[in-house]
Write a protein that holds these residues in place. Sequence first.
Motif, PDB file in Angstrom:
ATOM      1  N   SER A   1       0.858  -1.190   0.000  1.00 56.05           N
ATOM      2  CA  SER A   1       0.000   0.000   0.000  1.00 56.05           C
ATOM      3  C   SER A   1       0.887   1.230   0.000  1.00 56.05           C
ATOM      4  CB  SER A   1      -0.894   0.020   1.238  1.00 56.05           C
ATOM      5  OG  SER A   1      -1.817  -1.035   1.168  1.00 56.05           O
ATOM      6  N   THR A  49       0.689   5.575   0.014  1.00 55.16           N
ATOM      7  CA  THR A  49      -0.140   6.763   0.205  1.00 55.16           C
ATOM      8  C   THR A  49       0.527   7.950  -0.476  1.00 55.16           C
ATOM      9  OG1 THR A  49      -0.898   5.877   2.308  1.00 55.16           O
ATOM     10  CG2 THR A  49      -1.275   8.224   1.914  1.00 55.16           C
ATOM     11  N   GLN A  55      -6.140  13.299  -0.612  1.00 58.37           N
ATOM     12  CA  GLN A  55      -5.016  12.371  -0.463  1.00 58.37           C
ATOM     13  C   GLN A  55      -5.493  10.980  -0.849  1.00 58.37           C
ATOM     14  OE1 GLN A  55      -3.309  12.030   3.484  1.00 58.37           O
ATOM     15  NE2 GLN A  55      -1.323  11.493   2.624  1.00 58.37           N
ATOM     16  N   LYS A  68      -4.669   6.749  -1.404  1.00 58.85           N
ATOM     17  CA  LYS A  68      -3.888   5.573  -1.017  1.00 58.85           C
ATOM     18  C   LYS A  68      -4.203   4.468  -2.022  1.00 58.85           C
ATOM     19  CE  LYS A  68      -3.574   2.142   2.664  1.00 58.85           C
ATOM     20  NZ  LYS A  68      -4.111   1.763   3.969  1.00 58.85           N
ATOM     21  N   THR A  95      -3.484   0.389  -3.388  1.00 57.62           N
ATOM     22  CA  THR A  95      -3.038  -0.951  -3.042  1.00 57.62           C
ATOM     23  C   THR A  95      -2.551  -1.590  -4.325  1.00 57.62           C
ATOM     24  OG1 THR A  95      -4.693  -1.072  -1.299  1.00 57.62           O
ATOM     25  CG2 THR A  95      -3.711  -3.153  -2.015  1.00 57.62           C
ATOM     26  N   GLN A 111      -8.175   4.446  -2.685  1.00 61.66           N
ATOM     27  CA  GLN A 111      -9.096   5.013  -1.707  1.00 61.66           C
ATOM     28  C   GLN A 111      -8.707   6.459  -1.408  1.00 61.66           C
ATOM     29  OE1 GLN A 111     -11.798   3.417  -0.454  1.00 61.66           O
ATOM     30  NE2 GLN A 111     -11.270   1.692  -1.771  1.00 61.66           N
ATOM     31  N   VAL A 116      -7.978   8.906   1.259  1.00 58.22           N
ATOM     32  CA  VAL A 116      -7.651   9.017   2.674  1.00 58.22           C
ATOM     33  C   VAL A 116      -8.254  10.312   3.211  1.00 58.22           C
ATOM     34  CG1 VAL A 116      -5.766   9.192   4.345  1.00 58.22           C
ATOM     35  CG2 VAL A 116      -5.537   7.698   2.357  1.00 58.22           C
ATOM     36  N   GLN A 117      -8.138  11.367   2.413  1.00 59.82           N
ATOM     37  CA  GLN A 117      -8.741  12.665   2.731  1.00 59.82           C
ATOM     38  C   GLN A 117      -9.420  13.185   1.471  1.00 59.82           C
ATOM     39  OE1 GLN A 117      -6.408  15.614   4.984  1.00 59.82           O
ATOM     40  NE2 GLN A 117      -4.728  14.142   4.923  1.00 59.82           N
ATOM     41  N   SER A 158      -2.210  13.588  -6.100  1.00 62.37           N
ATOM     42  CA  SER A 158      -1.892  12.654  -5.011  1.00 62.37           C
ATOM     43  C   SER A 158      -1.664  11.258  -5.557  1.00 62.37           C
ATOM     44  CB  SER A 158      -3.022  12.659  -3.978  1.00 62.37           C
ATOM     45  OG  SER A 158      -2.687  11.827  -2.883  1.00 62.37           O
TER      46      SER A 158
END
Length: 150
Positions: free
Chosen positions: A64, A66, A78, A80, A82, A92, A94-95, A140
Amino acid sequence: MKRALLIAGGTVGGLGAVLMITPPNLSKTTLIAIDTAAPAPSAKPTAAAPTVAPAKPVGGVTGSFTGDPVTMRYGIVQVKITVENGKITDAQAVQAPSGSNDRYTQKAVPVLRQQTIAIQSANVQGVSGASFTSYGWYESLASAIAKAGL
């Protein structure tokens, strides 16, 4: 004549506003370096040392990663990712922007996630109504992909 000038001025002004808000083109550009100092090929073949490609891990990268947080007009984005065997299997947020912009974020993030997994790169298309969030996702995601070495 006056009406034509007003229409033309309004059209140019509207186009300028759209271009100012729309994120820049997200496509990659490939540059090819040309070595001008290389000797000209000779008529006689010579024995050259074989070139060896850099070693890559067997099976590719897994883990993973980020991306860096990107501060946009409506909040921080932000991502992330995988990665399994060198392929992005999930992405995903994150923020992501919330509050009054939450409805746009809730529409944009699933679309951006699907695009990321489908195209396996940061070259995602922007989501209508969420230009800033889309651009933040791109930035990001690009940093997460760089951290993964993909």
